[in-house]
Each structure stands twice: as structure tokens, then as C-alpha cells.
Design a protein around this motif. Structure first.
Motif, PDB file in Angstrom:
ATOM      1  N   LYS A   1      19.835  50.317  52.757  1.00 57.89           N
ATOM      2  CA  LYS A   1      21.081  50.780  53.388  1.00 57.89           C
ATOM      3  C   LYS A   1      22.072  49.627  53.571  1.00 57.89           C
ATOM      4  N   ASP A   2      21.560  48.458  53.959  1.00 53.14           N
ATOM      5  CA  ASP A   2      22.448  47.300  54.125  1.00 53.14           C
ATOM      6  C   ASP A   2      23.111  46.924  52.805  1.00 53.14           C
ATOM      7  N   ILE A   3      22.350  46.978  51.714  1.00 51.47           N
ATOM      8  CA  ILE A   3      22.913  46.645  50.403  1.00 51.47           C
ATOM      9  C   ILE A   3      24.002  47.639  50.005  1.00 51.47           C
ATOM     10  N   GLU A   4      23.767  48.927  50.280  1.00 51.38           N
ATOM     11  CA  GLU A   4      24.777  49.944  49.970  1.00 51.38           C
ATOM     12  C   GLU A   4      26.051  49.705  50.769  1.00 51.38           C
ATOM     13  N   HIS A   5      25.907  49.361  52.044  1.00 52.83           N
ATOM     14  CA  HIS A   5      27.084  49.086  52.875  1.00 52.83           C
ATOM     15  C   HIS A   5      27.840  47.844  52.392  1.00 52.83           C
ATOM     16  N   LEU A   6      27.077  46.823  51.972  1.00 55.54           N
ATOM     17  CA  LEU A   6      27.720  45.604  51.467  1.00 55.54           C
ATOM     18  C   LEU A   6      28.463  45.875  50.162  1.00 55.54           C
ATOM     19  N   LYS A   7      27.903  46.744  49.324  1.00 61.91           N
ATOM     20  CA  LYS A   7      28.583  47.089  48.077  1.00 61.91           C
ATOM     21  C   LYS A   7      29.914  47.789  48.357  1.00 61.91           C
ATOM     22  N   LEU A   8      29.924  48.664  49.364  1.00 57.56           N
ATOM     23  CA  LEU A   8      31.176  49.324  49.736  1.00 57.56           C
ATOM     24  C   LEU A   8      32.183  48.313  50.290  1.00 57.56           C
ATOM     25  N   ALA A   9      31.673  47.372  51.103  1.00 59.21           N
ATOM     26  CA  ALA A   9      32.570  46.356  51.657  1.00 59.21           C
ATOM     27  C   ALA A   9      33.082  45.408  50.583  1.00 59.21           C
ATOM     28  N   LEU A  10      32.283  45.216  49.516  1.00 58.41           N
ATOM     29  CA  LEU A  10      32.677  44.312  48.438  1.00 58.41           C
ATOM     30  C   LEU A  10      33.939  44.804  47.725  1.00 58.41           C
ATOM     31  N   LYS A  11      34.094  46.119  47.616  1.00 56.73           N
ATOM     32  CA  LYS A  11      35.251  46.678  46.921  1.00 56.73           C
ATOM     33  C   LYS A  11      36.557  46.434  47.679  1.00 56.73           C
ATOM     34  N   GLU A  12      36.461  46.301  49.009  1.00 62.42           N
ATOM     35  CA  GLU A  12      37.671  46.157  49.822  1.00 62.42           C
ATOM     36  C   GLU A  12      37.917  44.723  50.276  1.00 62.42           C
ATOM     37  N   ALA A  13      37.009  43.811  49.959  1.00 63.97           N
ATOM     38  CA  ALA A  13      37.138  42.428  50.439  1.00 63.97           C
ATOM     39  C   ALA A  13      38.055  41.621  49.528  1.00 63.97           C
ATOM     40  N   ASP A  14      38.596  40.514  50.088  1.00 69.52           N
ATOM     41  CA  ASP A  14      39.415  39.606  49.284  1.00 69.52           C
ATOM     42  C   ASP A  14      38.508  38.661  48.496  1.00 69.52           C
ATOM     43  N   GLU A  15      39.092  37.738  47.750  1.00 68.40           N
ATOM     44  CA  GLU A  15      38.314  36.862  46.884  1.00 68.40           C
ATOM     45  C   GLU A  15      37.341  35.989  47.658  1.00 68.40           C
ATOM     46  N   ASP A  16      37.804  35.457  48.798  1.00 68.21           N
ATOM     47  CA  ASP A  16      36.918  34.603  49.603  1.00 68.21           C
ATOM     48  C   ASP A  16      35.765  35.410  50.193  1.00 68.21           C
ATOM     49  N   GLY A  17      36.091  36.616  50.653  1.00 68.28           N
ATOM     50  CA  GLY A  17      35.046  37.449  51.256  1.00 68.28           C
ATOM     51  C   GLY A  17      34.054  37.972  50.241  1.00 68.28           C
ATOM     52  N   LYS A  18      34.489  38.190  48.976  1.00 68.20           N
ATOM     53  CA  LYS A  18      33.587  38.719  47.963  1.00 68.20           C
ATOM     54  C   LYS A  18      32.444  37.759  47.673  1.00 68.20           C
TER      55      LYS A  18
END
Length: 350
Positions: A296-313
Motif C-alpha cells: 500500500k505504501d508503494i502504491e501511495h508513493l507512486k501516486l505521489a510521484l506523478k504530482e511531485a516536482d523534480e527534487d521530490g521525485k
């Protein structure tokens, strides 16, 4: 013989192969963090698509109808031979294992009772389900047997713990019931209640019950309830007699068979019985819960990855990779634990 008539078929075969590869990548390849339980239905789907694609290519072959029929017959013969040479029980257990994964009557770590067997589920396989008994034995139950027999599962939200006992007619039930409720409360059970289940020829049968929230302590709670009933009733000068004992005793004999109170000199060491006898089931449940949380954590991180900036990715990708490594480590630990339990005999049975 020219190859030109076969070119459309070869193109179709290559297209089907590429399509199957793409579906495999979409279902399995891009999800390396999937656990075995989640991989299994996707693998079954890929097997079905592969067989369907093979039949479609055979039908598309530029050959005569008789040759095409012979090829289909050959495939049918091979499948029939596989089923015939493999035991019918193997196939039945495989289908039962699939059905159990779909219906999910229990999960790893649950207490279940099937026939004369009682214990905690320590492993769920395609062909059998393994439970760990109160004696720390590992019992493999065929999946087809679990499908054909009633299975009782203790709910994770709590369970009612009960004990039955027989008392004589010389003690009024209005005196017995509050004492049994007190015994259940002192043993740690919530919302206790008492039922009179039978009026026999020589005794009245009572059943005292209470709600246990922590189901992992089910065996200890049941033992504590029995101990509490003995202490409370004997402490109030009430005999617990079996029907045969009451029937054979002379009524004029006023002697009472109540054990004398005993105070231990030192506090006895408390042992968590469940942690001892259900060690594999406990570890399997803990690993399964950790795997689900990581997934579940990996799925949430994948969703957050799409909306993050370059530094956050970059930071999110590191977290995803770290959790994937933890997930692989858990799966390796689970496999190693299964091999160790298969090679070791453990404690002696009771």
C-alpha cells in the motif's frame, strides 16, 4: 514451396507474441512488488490468454481444414493426457485452492476449526492449507477437504469464550449465576453472561461466556476462565460434581469434596502459551501484514510521484526502491522460514 502464403500468419504470430508480452508487462512486469497472493490471479489470467492465443493461431494457419482439425485434436489430446496422468486429487485441490483465494473464508493468522482440527493458519498454498495446532504441530489440510467440510473461523474483531459445568440441584441458580459472571469478569472477559443449557436427571448444566477482544490469547483466556470458575465456586463453598459422582455418593454423607485453598510461596512465571505454540502462524501473520502495508505504501508513493516536482521525485523514487527491497527481503524470509519448518521437527506433539 513458397513462404509467401505464410507471411500473414507469421505477422499475426509476432503481433500476438508482442501483445502477450505487453499484457505480461502490464499485469506483472511493472509490479515487481506484488505479493504471491496478488500475483496468482494475474498468472492464471496470463495462462488462459496464452492458451487462447495458441488456439487462435492454429485456426489462422493457412492449412487445410483436416490438418487444422488434427492440430486442434493433438492439443486436446495433450491437455487430456496431462489431466489423466496427473492425479485427479491434484487438479481438484488446485481448483479448491483457487476457490479459497476467491472466497477468502480465512486469512493467515486466523484461528480456524475444521473437523477435529483446530489451530492458526500459518500458510496458504495452492494445494493445501497449513495450520499450527495447540501442540505446535504443523497440519497440512488438503484444499478440497476444506471446501467439502465446514470451516469455523474466529473473527479478528473478537470471540466469545465459554465453559460448561454441571452443578447439583441443591444450589439455587440465582446464587450460581452471579458467581459465574464474577468468575468471567475476574478472568478478563468483557460482557459476561450465563445460560442454563440443560436440566439433567442428576445435575443442572450451566454455560458461562464472555467476550475476548484479543483473539491471540484465546487459549490462555479459556484456561483463565476455567481457573476462575473453580476459584470462585470453591471459594463460596459450592461443589462442582459430575453426574456420576453425585449419583454414586450417599446422600446422608455430609462430607464435601472441596480442595483446600493453596497460596503459592512465590509468584509463578507467566508464559505466553500462544507465542510458544503458534510461533510460525504468528510470524506468518506478521510478515503478511508487513507485506500488505509495504504494498500500500508503494502504491501511495507512486501516486505521489506523478504530482511531485523534480527534487521530490528523486526522494520518492529512493523511498519506493527501499520499500521494494524490504518487500523482497520479507518474501525471502518467508521462503526460508518455510524450508526451515519443513526440515525441523520442532517440539514433541501433545
Amino acid at each position: 514451396m513458397t513462404i509467401i502464403p505464410y507471411l500473414p500468419f507469421l505477422g499475426a504470430a509476432i503481433g500476438v507474441a508482442v501483445l502477450l508480452w505487453g499484457i505480461h508487462w502490464f499485469l506483472l512486469g511493472r509490479h515487481p512488488d506484488l505479493g504471491n497472493d496478488r500475483k496468482f490471479p494475474r498468472q492464471i489470467l496470463m495462462l488462459g490468454l496464452g492458451i487462447f492465443a495458441l488456439l487462435a493461431l492454429i485456426l489462422a494457419l493457412p492449412v487445410s481444414e483436416s490438418a487444422r482439425g488434427q492440430l486442434i485434436g493433438l492439443i486436446g489430446l495433450l491437455i487430456s493426457g496431462f489431466i489423466a496422468f496427473s492425479s485427479s486429487n491434484i487438479l481438484a485441490n488446485l481448483m479448491a485452492g483457487i476457490l479459497l483465494r476467491i472466497t477468502k473464508p480465512f486469512r493467515i493468522g486466523d484461528f480456524i476449526r475444521a473437523g477435529d482440527h483446530f489451530g492458526r493458519v500459518s500458510e496458504r498454498g495452492l494445494f493445501d492449507t497449513e495450520i499450527q495446532s495447540e501442540c505446535r504441530e504443523l497440519i497440512a489440510l488438503p484444499n478440497i477437504w476444506l471446501i467439502n467440510n465446514p470451516v469455523t473461523t474466529i473473527r479478528s474483531s473478537g470471540v466469545v469464550v465459554s465453559v460448561s459445568l454441571s452443578l447439583g440441584f441443591d444450589v439455587h441458580h440465582s446464587r450460581i449465576e452471579p458467581l459465574l459472571v464474577k468468575a468471567a469478569e475476574e478472568s478478563g472477559l468483557e460482557e459476561p453472561f450465563v445460560h442454563i443449557t440443560e436440566i439433567g436427571n442428576f445435575a443442572v448444566t450451566y454455560r458461562v461466556s464472555g467476550f475476548l477482544v484479543d483473539i491471540k490469547r484465546y487459549i490462555t483466556a479459556r484456561s483463565n476462565l476455567c481457573r476462575g470458575v473453580l476459584d470462585v465456586l470453591h471459594g463460596h463453598d459450592i461443589e462442582i460434581l459430575s453426574p456420576n459422582f453425585v449419583h454414586q455418593r450417599r446422600f446422608e454423607n455430609a462430607e464435601k469434596f472441596i480442595p483446600a485453598a493453596f497460596q503459592p510461596e512465590a509468584e509463578e512465571k507467566t508464559v505466553n502459551v500462544e507465542d510458544l505454540v503458534f510461533d510460525k502462524a504468528e510470524q506468518a501473520e506478521r510478515v503478511d501484514q508487513e507485506k500488505q502495508k509495504l504494498t500500500k505504501d508503494i502504491e501511495h508513493l507512486k501516486l505521489a510521484l506523478k504530482e511531485a516536482d523534480e527534487d521530490g521525485k528523486a526522494h520518492i523514487k529512493e523511498n519506493i526502491e527501499e520499500k521494494r527491497n524490504l518487500l523482497k527481503s520479507l518474501e525471502q524470509t518467508e521462503e526460508a522460514s518455510g524450508e526451515d519448518n519443513a526440515e525441523s521437527s520442532g517440539f514433541a506433539s501433545c
